[in-house]
Design a protein around this motif. Structure first.
Motif, PDB file in Angstrom:
ATOM      1  N   LEU A  65      -6.639   8.554   8.399  1.00 19.17           N
ATOM      2  CA  LEU A  65      -5.198   8.302   8.461  1.00 19.17           C
ATOM      3  C   LEU A  65      -4.776   7.912   9.879  1.00 19.17           C
ATOM      4  CD1 LEU A  65      -3.574  11.060   6.185  1.00 19.17           C
ATOM      5  CD2 LEU A  65      -3.943   8.653   5.675  1.00 19.17           C
ATOM      6  N   TYR A  66      -5.386   8.558  10.871  1.00 18.65           N
ATOM      7  CA  TYR A  66      -5.046   8.215  12.257  1.00 18.65           C
ATOM      8  C   TYR A  66      -5.426   6.770  12.569  1.00 18.65           C
ATOM      9  CZ  TYR A  66      -4.945   8.040  17.315  1.00 18.65           C
ATOM     10  OH  TYR A  66      -4.671   7.669  18.615  1.00 18.65           O
ATOM     11  N   LYS A  67      -6.623   6.370  12.158  1.00 17.13           N
ATOM     12  CA  LYS A  67      -7.074   4.991  12.403  1.00 17.13           C
ATOM     13  C   LYS A  67      -6.134   3.987  11.749  1.00 17.13           C
ATOM     14  CE  LYS A  67     -12.006   6.131  12.712  1.00 17.13           C
ATOM     15  NZ  LYS A  67     -13.306   6.074  11.985  1.00 17.13           N
ATOM     16  N   LEU A  68      -5.703   4.283  10.517  1.00 17.80           N
ATOM     17  CA  LEU A  68      -4.795   3.381   9.798  1.00 17.80           C
ATOM     18  C   LEU A  68      -3.451   3.304  10.501  1.00 17.80           C
ATOM     19  CD1 LEU A  68      -4.560   1.561   7.307  1.00 17.80           C
ATOM     20  CD2 LEU A  68      -3.820   3.562   5.992  1.00 17.80           C
ATOM     21  N   TRP A  69      -2.937   4.474  10.903  1.00 20.41           N
ATOM     22  CA  TRP A  69      -1.656   4.502  11.633  1.00 20.41           C
ATOM     23  C   TRP A  69      -1.767   3.720  12.939  1.00 20.41           C
ATOM     24  CZ3 TRP A  69      -1.112   6.709  16.543  1.00 20.41           C
ATOM     25  CH2 TRP A  69       0.190   6.687  17.056  1.00 20.41           C
ATOM     26  N   ASP A  86      -6.043   0.365   2.129  1.00 21.54           N
ATOM     27  CA  ASP A  86      -5.007  -0.655   1.967  1.00 21.54           C
ATOM     28  C   ASP A  86      -3.923  -0.184   1.000  1.00 21.54           C
ATOM     29  OD1 ASP A  86      -4.100  -3.217   2.793  1.00 21.54           O
ATOM     30  OD2 ASP A  86      -4.617  -4.012   0.824  1.00 21.54           O
ATOM     31  N   ARG A  87      -4.304   0.588  -0.017  1.00 21.39           N
ATOM     32  CA  ARG A  87      -3.286   1.144  -0.925  1.00 21.39           C
ATOM     33  C   ARG A  87      -2.349   2.091  -0.159  1.00 21.39           C
ATOM     34  NH1 ARG A  87      -7.525   1.639  -4.825  1.00 21.39           N
ATOM     35  NH2 ARG A  87      -7.481   3.910  -4.960  1.00 21.39           N
ATOM     36  N   VAL A 133       7.430  -4.318   8.604  1.00 18.75           N
ATOM     37  CA  VAL A 133       7.492  -4.435   7.139  1.00 18.75           C
ATOM     38  C   VAL A 133       7.303  -5.901   6.740  1.00 18.75           C
ATOM     39  CG1 VAL A 133       9.023  -4.281   5.130  1.00 18.75           C
ATOM     40  CG2 VAL A 133       8.867  -2.363   6.736  1.00 18.75           C
ATOM     41  N   ILE A 134       8.012  -6.805   7.400  1.00 14.81           N
ATOM     42  CA  ILE A 134       7.900  -8.240   7.123  1.00 14.81           C
ATOM     43  C   ILE A 134       6.489  -8.740   7.423  1.00 14.81           C
ATOM     44  CG2 ILE A 134       8.700 -10.534   7.827  1.00 14.81           C
ATOM     45  CD1 ILE A 134      11.453  -9.187   8.419  1.00 14.81           C
ATOM     46  N   LEU A 135       5.942  -8.325   8.558  1.00 11.75           N
ATOM     47  CA  LEU A 135       4.614  -8.779   8.966  1.00 11.75           C
ATOM     48  C   LEU A 135       3.544  -8.418   7.924  1.00 11.75           C
ATOM     49  CD1 LEU A 135       2.588  -9.855  11.145  1.00 11.75           C
ATOM     50  CD2 LEU A 135       2.472  -7.477  11.970  1.00 11.75           C
ATOM     51  N   TYR A 136       3.551  -7.148   7.478  1.00 10.53           N
ATOM     52  CA  TYR A 136       2.479  -6.719   6.580  1.00 10.53           C
ATOM     53  C   TYR A 136       2.665  -7.243   5.156  1.00 10.53           C
ATOM     54  CZ  TYR A 136       0.733  -3.994  10.438  1.00 10.53           C
ATOM     55  OH  TYR A 136       0.215  -3.636  11.656  1.00 10.53           O
ATOM     56  N   ILE A 137       3.893  -7.414   4.736  1.00  7.75           N
ATOM     57  CA  ILE A 137       4.104  -8.042   3.430  1.00  7.75           C
ATOM     58  C   ILE A 137       3.550  -9.466   3.446  1.00  7.75           C
ATOM     59  CG2 ILE A 137       5.857  -8.972   1.848  1.00  7.75           C
ATOM     60  CD1 ILE A 137       7.520  -6.462   2.361  1.00  7.75           C
ATOM     61  N   GLU A 138       3.812 -10.200   4.519  1.00  9.31           N
ATOM     62  CA  GLU A 138       3.271 -11.559   4.643  1.00  9.31           C
ATOM     63  C   GLU A 138       1.741 -11.555   4.605  1.00  9.31           C
ATOM     64  OE1 GLU A 138       5.275 -12.747   8.297  1.00  9.31           O
ATOM     65  OE2 GLU A 138       6.304 -14.339   7.173  1.00  9.31           O
ATOM     66  N   ARG A 139       1.130 -10.605   5.273  1.00 12.12           N
ATOM     67  CA  ARG A 139      -0.331 -10.543   5.308  1.00 12.12           C
ATOM     68  C   ARG A 139      -0.911 -10.175   3.940  1.00 12.12           C
ATOM     69  NH1 ARG A 139      -1.572  -7.693  11.247  1.00 12.12           N
ATOM     70  NH2 ARG A 139      -0.779  -9.451  12.496  1.00 12.12           N
ATOM     71  N   TRP A 140      -0.231  -9.289   3.222  1.00 13.38           N
ATOM     72  CA  TRP A 140      -0.726  -8.932   1.887  1.00 13.38           C
ATOM     73  C   TRP A 140      -0.638 -10.112   0.915  1.00 13.38           C
ATOM     74  CZ3 TRP A 140       2.168  -4.009   3.226  1.00 13.38           C
ATOM     75  CH2 TRP A 140       1.273  -3.018   3.636  1.00 13.38           C
ATOM     76  N   LEU A 141       0.378 -10.910   1.073  1.00 11.25           N
ATOM     77  CA  LEU A 141       0.536 -12.042   0.165  1.00 11.25           C
ATOM     78  C   LEU A 141      -0.601 -13.050   0.278  1.00 11.25           C
ATOM     79  CD1 LEU A 141       4.378 -12.796   0.372  1.00 11.25           C
ATOM     80  CD2 LEU A 141       3.145 -11.633  -1.459  1.00 11.25           C
ATOM     81  N   ILE A 142      -1.151 -13.192   1.480  1.00 12.20           N
ATOM     82  CA  ILE A 142      -2.201 -14.205   1.659  1.00 12.20           C
ATOM     83  C   ILE A 142      -3.605 -13.604   1.716  1.00 12.20           C
ATOM     84  CG2 ILE A 142      -0.649 -15.834   2.809  1.00 12.20           C
ATOM     85  CD1 ILE A 142      -1.900 -14.948   5.483  1.00 12.20           C
ATOM     86  N   ALA A 143      -3.723 -12.287   1.562  1.00 15.96           N
ATOM     87  CA  ALA A 143      -5.056 -11.667   1.545  1.00 15.96           C
ATOM     88  C   ALA A 143      -5.846 -12.243   0.378  1.00 15.96           C
ATOM     89  CB  ALA A 143      -4.934 -10.150   1.409  1.00 15.96           C
ATOM     90  N   PRO A 144      -7.093 -12.651   0.589  1.00 13.64           N
ATOM     91  CA  PRO A 144      -7.866 -13.285  -0.486  1.00 13.64           C
ATOM     92  C   PRO A 144      -8.294 -12.309  -1.566  1.00 13.64           C
ATOM     93  CG  PRO A 144      -9.243 -12.952   1.445  1.00 13.64           C
ATOM     94  CD  PRO A 144      -7.848 -12.544   1.844  1.00 13.64           C
ATOM     95  N   MET A 145      -8.748 -12.861  -2.674  1.00 15.75           N
ATOM     96  CA  MET A 145      -9.294 -12.057  -3.765  1.00 15.75           C
ATOM     97  C   MET A 145     -10.801 -12.287  -3.832  1.00 15.75           C
ATOM     98  SD  MET A 145      -8.227 -12.004  -7.821  1.00 15.75           S
ATOM     99  CE  MET A 145      -6.672 -11.180  -7.499  1.00 15.75           C
ATOM    100  N   GLN A 146     -11.553 -11.205  -3.944  1.00 17.34           N
ATOM    101  CA  GLN A 146     -13.014 -11.306  -4.014  1.00 17.34           C
ATOM    102  C   GLN A 146     -13.476 -11.143  -5.454  1.00 17.34           C
ATOM    103  OE1 GLN A 146     -15.452  -9.423  -0.902  1.00 17.34           O
ATOM    104  NE2 GLN A 146     -16.698  -8.537  -2.534  1.00 17.34           N
ATOM    105  N   THR A 186       1.455 -12.661  -5.946  1.00 17.18           N
ATOM    106  CA  THR A 186       1.174 -11.356  -5.346  1.00 17.18           C
ATOM    107  C   THR A 186       0.283 -10.613  -6.330  1.00 17.18           C
ATOM    108  OG1 THR A 186       2.168  -9.264  -4.599  1.00 17.18           O
ATOM    109  CG2 THR A 186       3.386 -10.508  -6.240  1.00 17.18           C
ATOM    110  N   PRO A 187      -0.863 -10.076  -5.897  1.00 18.22           N
ATOM    111  CA  PRO A 187      -1.867  -9.589  -6.847  1.00 18.22           C
ATOM    112  C   PRO A 187      -1.387  -8.445  -7.727  1.00 18.22           C
ATOM    113  CG  PRO A 187      -2.408  -8.896  -4.617  1.00 18.22           C
ATOM    114  CD  PRO A 187      -1.294  -9.867  -4.501  1.00 18.22           C
ATOM    115  N   GLN A 188      -1.525  -8.640  -9.029  1.00 22.99           N
ATOM    116  CA  GLN A 188      -1.163  -7.598  -9.974  1.00 22.99           C
ATOM    117  C   GLN A 188      -2.171  -6.463  -9.845  1.00 22.99           C
ATOM    118  OE1 GLN A 188      -0.702  -9.057 -13.926  1.00 22.99           O
ATOM    119  NE2 GLN A 188       0.182  -7.188 -14.728  1.00 22.99           N
ATOM    120  N   GLY A 189      -1.687  -5.270  -9.605  1.00 19.65           N
ATOM    121  CA  GLY A 189      -2.568  -4.132  -9.406  1.00 19.65           C
ATOM    122  C   GLY A 189      -2.392  -3.499  -8.039  1.00 19.65           C
ATOM    123  N   SER A 190      -1.723  -4.196  -7.133  1.00 18.30           N
ATOM    124  CA  SER A 190      -1.496  -3.625  -5.805  1.00 18.30           C
ATOM    125  C   SER A 190      -0.220  -2.781  -5.804  1.00 18.30           C
ATOM    126  CB  SER A 190      -1.407  -4.730  -4.754  1.00 18.30           C
ATOM    127  OG  SER A 190      -0.235  -5.489  -4.920  1.00 18.30           O
TER     128      SER A 190
END
Length: 414
Positions: free
Chosen positions: A44-48, A83-84, A162-175, A188-192
């Motif tokens: 949690l610290y690393k993520l924060w 990421d969740r 909030v704006i920055l990370y929403i933008e990044r999630w929208l363009i994160a690729p799917m594997q 926006t990926p269904q399931g996130s």
């Protein structure tokens, strides 16, 4: 060290607890919730630390296909556990801002609102209006234009992180399962975690507010990408369908051609065979059924909901997957403890309206139990009717053992 963004550490603890309660599979890194929890404080610290410094970049989401009730497959994008949690942190900040703006008749993915609320209000309106326009948006989660969505996000918050990370999630690729990465330029990926509120926000402007502005006298109900509009005439419904088609196309979306239809739900006989007289919505089938007046005892036809055929099939498929008949090493009490949570869920949801239509499910479960009993007990000699008799006697002696027995679904053939 000064952080670029001031994000509370407590948000990450709260987000972790919510993600843990929802469970879920591992993402592309293979890390499970248990793995993450084993070193919780450091993780949690690393993520924060990364989110606060602006250096957090979401990993790819894992593509997982699941079968649709209506056939075919739906592709979910499963984020990693970390990421969740990151998405939940943003949701905890962003949702309280936008949720109060949403309209009353938007029911999907919202606190204190449910699919059953949508079923209830639809039931009432089908008695008041003779026509329903049912619409479905084709591949909503794949097609939402990012520019229009971010315009809506910025309308409600100026919080940079909030704006920055929403933008990044929208363009994160799917594997994919083969390891290939698919870049995303829309959707926006269904399931996130963050997708439901983003899709709701987008449709709030594309449909909800548009209806409020342009068709204030037309009652409507929307649950995610499924919606209903109630009209007094087929002509009005046709006009609305054409207008909706134009509206959605102008916003980068498309009405599903096979799932968008006009339905007659009036008392009289349908005059035009071009229109259907039933529709499915959120697992319920709405159509004319016989009902009894509680005061006079007389029966009458009314347009009302009950569990749909596809929902019944999905339940039977789920029971089959449990392979109860093979679990002869278990006693009936254990079988009940395994099945009851699911049975109670089905009864609570599909039994709210038209509970009588749930009886075939009760019969099916009893039949599965009879098959189990015929294999477990030699004295029954693999005899179908002896096994049925055993289950019926057990049900009469112990009516509270299974959830469906408690509500009277105790006989295999009744």
């Amino acid at each position: 060290m000064t952080k670029q963004f001031n994000i509370s550490k407590q948000l990450f603890v709260q987000a972790y607890e919510l993600v843990k309660a929802n469970a879920g599979a591992a993402g592309v890194d293979g890390q499970t919730l248990d793995d993450f929890s084993a070193n919780l404080k450091d993780n949690l610290y690393k993520l924060w630390n990364r989110m606060s410094s602006g250096t957090y970049f979401p990993p790819a989401v894992k593509a997982v296909s699941i079968p649709k009730k209506t056939g075919g497959e739906r592709i979910l994008g499963v984020p990693t556990v970390a990421d969740r949690i990151a998405q939940m942190v943003v949701k905890l900040v962003f949702e309280p801002i936008v949720e109060p703006q949403f309209l009353e008749d938007s029911y999907g993915y919202r606190p204190n609102k449910s699919a059953l609320d949508a079923i209830g209000v639809t039931r009432q309106r089908c008695w008041q209006y003779n026509w329903v326009l049912e619409f479905d948006i084709k591949r909503l989660f794949d097609n939402i234009p990012h520019d229009l969505l971010m315009k809506a996000v910025r309308k409600h918050t100026d919080c940079n992180w909030v704006i920055l990370y929403i933008e990044r999630w929208l363009i994160a690729p799917m594997q994919t399962t083969t390891g290939d990465l698919i870049n995303r330029t829309s959707g926006t990926p269904q399931g996130s975690v963050i997708s439901p509120i983003l899709s709701n926000l987008f449709l709030h402007y594309v449909f909800d507010k548009w209806m409020q502005r342009n068709q204030p006298s037309v009652p409507w109900c929307r649950y995610a990408d499924d919606g209903l509009l109630h009209c007094h005439s087929a002509e009005k419904a046709e006009k609305l369908r054409a207008e909706l088609d134009v509206r959605f196309k102008s916003c980068g979306l498309e009405l599903h051609p096979n799932k968008t239809q006009i339905v007659y739900c009036g008392k009289g006989k349908r005059k035009d065979d071009n229109y259907k007289d039933s529709f499915d919505f959120l697992g319920y089938a709405f159509r004319k059924r016989l009902a009894k007046n509680s005061k006079t005892g007389r029966t009458f036809l009314t347009f009302t909901p009950a569990i749909s055929k596809s929902a019944k099939k999905a339940i039977r498929d789920q029971i089959r997957q449990c392979k109860i008949h093979r679990r002869t090493n278990c006693n009936i009490e254990y079988i009940a403890s395994e099945l009851n949570p699911a049975i109670m869920g089905w009864l609570n949801y599909y039994g709210r309206y038209g509970r009588g239509e749930m009886y075939p499910i009760g019969k099916y479960i009893n039949g599965v139990l009879a098959k189990w009993a015929s294999r477990k007990y030699k004295k029954l000699g693999r005899n179908k009717y002896r096994a049925i008799g055993y289950i019926e006697r057990t049900a009469n002696k112990r009516p509270n053992l299974f959830a469906h027995w408690k509500v009277g679904m105790r006989s295999t053939f009744a």
